[in-house]
Design an enzyme around this catalytic site. Sequence first.
Site, PDB file in Angstrom:
ATOM      1  CE  LYS A  44       9.874   7.469   7.137  1.00  0.00           C
ATOM      2  NZ  LYS A  44       9.105   8.593   7.630  1.00  0.00           N
ATOM      3  CG  ASP A  52       3.672  12.659   5.166  1.00  0.00           C
ATOM      4  OD1 ASP A  52       3.618  12.355   6.370  1.00  0.00           O
ATOM      5  OD2 ASP A  52       4.526  13.426   4.689  1.00  0.00           O
ATOM      6  CB  CYS A  90      23.185  31.225  29.976  1.00  0.00           C
ATOM      7  SG  CYS A  90      22.990  31.279  28.197  1.00  0.00           S
ATOM      8  CE1 TYR A 130      -3.373   2.820   8.518  1.00  0.00           C
ATOM      9  CE2 TYR A 130      -3.407   4.584   6.886  1.00  0.00           C
ATOM     10  CZ  TYR A 130      -3.126   4.131   8.162  1.00  0.00           C
ATOM     11  OH  TYR A 130      -2.584   4.988   9.074  1.00  0.00           O
ATOM     12  CD  GLU A 175      -2.386  -1.246   2.804  1.00  0.00           C
ATOM     13  OE1 GLU A 175      -2.316  -0.264   3.569  1.00  0.00           O
ATOM     14  OE2 GLU A 175      -2.926  -2.316   3.111  1.00  0.00           O
ATOM     15  CB  CYS A 190      24.952  34.784  28.925  1.00  0.00           C
ATOM     16  SG  CYS A 190      26.031  33.351  28.952  1.00  0.00           S
ATOM     17  CE  LYS A 235       5.115   5.159   7.124  1.00  0.00           C
ATOM     18  NZ  LYS A 235       4.867   6.501   7.624  1.00  0.00           N
ATOM     19  CB  CYS A 255      26.710  28.651  27.162  1.00  0.00           C
ATOM     20  SG  CYS A 255      26.605  29.894  28.465  1.00  0.00           S
ATOM     21  CB  CYS A 295      27.357  32.176  25.503  1.00  0.00           C
ATOM     22  SG  CYS A 295      25.568  31.972  25.509  1.00  0.00           S
TER      23      CYS A 295
HETATM   24  S1  IVH Z   1      -0.698   0.275   8.831  1.00  0.00           S
HETATM   25  C1  IVH Z   1      -0.175  -1.811  13.014  1.00  0.00           C
HETATM   26  N1  IVH Z   1      -0.860   1.357   6.454  1.00  0.00           N
HETATM   27  O1  IVH Z   1       2.202   5.207   9.117  1.00  0.00           O
HETATM   28  C2  IVH Z   1       0.147  -0.990  11.813  1.00  0.00           C
HETATM   29  N2  IVH Z   1      -0.071   2.705   8.247  1.00  0.00           N
HETATM   30  O2  IVH Z   1       4.481   4.277  11.248  1.00  0.00           O
HETATM   31  C3  IVH Z   1      -0.895  -0.045  11.429  1.00  0.00           C
HETATM   32  N3  IVH Z   1       0.428   5.026   7.595  1.00  0.00           N
HETATM   33  O3  IVH Z   1       0.750   4.986  12.283  1.00  0.00           O
HETATM   34  C4  IVH Z   1      -0.471   0.931  10.416  1.00  0.00           C
HETATM   35  N4  IVH Z   1      -0.133   4.825   5.490  1.00  0.00           N
HETATM   36  O4  IVH Z   1      -0.213   6.672  10.593  1.00  0.00           O
HETATM   37  C5  IVH Z   1      -0.516   1.545   7.739  1.00  0.00           C
HETATM   38  N5  IVH Z   1      -1.112   2.182   4.301  1.00  0.00           N
HETATM   39  C6  IVH Z   1      -0.780   2.373   5.588  1.00  0.00           C
HETATM   40  C7  IVH Z   1      -0.314   3.615   6.066  1.00  0.00           C
HETATM   41  C8  IVH Z   1       0.042   3.745   7.407  1.00  0.00           C
HETATM   42  C9  IVH Z   1       0.308   5.646   6.427  1.00  0.00           C
HETATM   43  C10 IVH Z   1       0.920   5.672   8.825  1.00  0.00           C
HETATM   44  C11 IVH Z   1       0.089   5.425  10.027  1.00  0.00           C
HETATM   45  C12 IVH Z   1       0.967   4.650  10.962  1.00  0.00           C
HETATM   46  C13 IVH Z   1       2.327   5.025  10.480  1.00  0.00           C
HETATM   47  C14 IVH Z   1       3.280   3.881  10.751  1.00  0.00           C
END
Ligand code: IVH
Length: 687
Positions: free
Chosen positions: A310, A117, A428, A224, A113, A407, A115, A422, A404
Amino acid sequence: MTTNEARQRIEQLTAEINNHNQRYYQEASPVISDFEFDILLQELQHLELKYPEFAAADSPTQRVGGTIAREFKTVQHLTPMLSLSNTYSEAEIREFDQRVRKVTGDEVVYICELKYDGVAIGLRYRNGILVQAVTRGDGIQGDDVTANVKTIHSVPLRLKGDYPEEFEIRGEVFMPHKSFNELNAAKEEIGEPPFANPRNAAAGSLKLLDSSEVARRKLDCFLYFVIGDMPFDNHYDNLMKAREWGFNIPLFIRKCYRVEEIAEFIGEWNTARHDLPFDIDGVVIKVNSYPMQQVLGFTAKSPRWAIAYKFKAERVTTKLLDIVYQVGRTGAITPVAVLEPVQLAGTTVKRASLHNADIIAQLDVRIGDSVFVEKGGEIIPKIMGVDLSQRDPSAASVAYPAHCPECGAVLVRTPGESAWYCPDEDGCPPQIKGKLEHFISRKAMNIDSLGEGKTEILYDSGLVSNVADFYDLTYDQLLGLEKNYPSTAMVRQRTVKFREKTVENILSAIEKSKEVPFSRVLFALGIRFVGETVAKKLVAHFGSIENIANASTETLLEVDEIGVKIAGSLTEWFALEKHQNLLKRLEIAGVKLENTEPAAGNGDVLKGKSFVVSGVFSRFNREELKELIEKNGGKVSASVSSKTDFIVAGDQMGPSKLEKALKLGVRIISEDDFAEMLSSGTLPEKG
Ligand code: IVH
């Protein structure tokens, strides 16, 4: 209008508006104007106000908000909200795959999937109605932001089809680029500082107290992860089912059977992410089968059945305009690069951390240089190098300051350490203020009503110059204090004033801080290198401030995780008379300086008893629990047998252990039961 007519009209309007919403948001083909829509909505709002008993649980009026909260309720998560382990390397994805296959065999299926943000959210549904939306918070408890989440159009207020009676679904609230740009343009227009990136904007918006304001921010949400009694025994099928119930399950999901396919997915999205209308920062890989997930289990922080890849940081070139030197609470000097503003990964970058003198020397950056700036997962961007071809031949090397900047004291550097310090910790200002801020912070004494610049006012007015002074404050001293902050490029002019209510809150929070457990007090003192974990270890080992103060270096070194650096810092701190005086005053004030939690251990309450520890805990971590059992005379074993007396069970306890325990009639207790056992010194009846 009779009551009956009102009910009928409410039903009619609800159906009609829902229908228009569907056309507008899902089909993008509205049949009435915004103005006409608003009139219908206003009529419904008006009627619901008069006849709240007829308002539907999924009334469209909730989408536009209107509830104004005073604060958010803190809610315990039913299942902890864990995070994922991260990697930037495909080699580590292969290692993950190998670890998984060792346990599951070769028939494993992965779900890849994106990730997202944004901000993690957990949504609870009962009988198909959204009943609660909670932010992640610290993973154990979060804020109840239900009214705000209801304004997100893609979050269903009522489900369709054959959904389970009660369950939770988790996902990510995010701000699409379009909403983000609109919001920042509007902010700029009224002279407010723009949000740095869509994630901050989403987080900031979810925390707004006025839900109609949230509605205007146009957030979105992808889901998700489902928790509860689900129709299928795997992640993918349940997500697809959840889509039928009306959830916004992302389309960007792929089943992968081999690690090469995962690598392909990552590769494709590493490029394609730039075309998405929202931010992603990586790819998440999950083992599909629940039974396999269960076997793989969890570490203390994250599941072993999932990993996040990542994307690498993005990089741009810009000009180094200046270097300024900031002084932290420990006196450490941090050089900060002032940059010509540049767009990087969706944000405007004006500053970057240069870490320390060595890094400056290593990079050999000079004022006026063209520098490469990168931004990865962290908020503060980094300078990665210099474009020497662009250097002005007359540019001089950076001379690190000898004094510093706050100070004027001569800076010092301990051999082997990277930072200059410092040394004037009592003279300070940023160091003194930093220590005060640290003391009141949430993880320390949690005197939150003193936050937001109030400690600074107390310091400036001469009332508080060390942490013991907080406990001498009186109502009359505080009432009426105020400070005007002139406007800067980033914030508007504002006044902070201590009114009656503020003062009452502050004094009661200070009073309440006397109940904070000793380990947090020790952390709050801000002794160098004594973070939360070290403080806990010290307290578990020594039990009181007196014992720690009197401990020799050798005894300190006996404690797990305490090395010479920490031991040295402790010895030095306790040797100073001013610190002894400080502790005396805190003791007189009634602050906890010894352990009253059931952790001291060295009794034999648990003598002859055999324990198994299983699952994820919130109060202790697993190692602490084991340590406590042993310290109190008990035995810890890894597997359940007829000799086991108790299982201390956390969330996600292993199913095989549970089954065996039930079969053998082993007593299953929670971590709270366990703590109770230690503090009361009695074992519960076997039953
Ligand atoms: S699964 C037990 N799926 O990334 C695991 N997390 O560091 C449940 N996130 O806390 C998380 N996209 O906020 C999952 N497709 C995705 C995600 C996702 C973003 C975030 C989420 C999670 C963090 C993990």
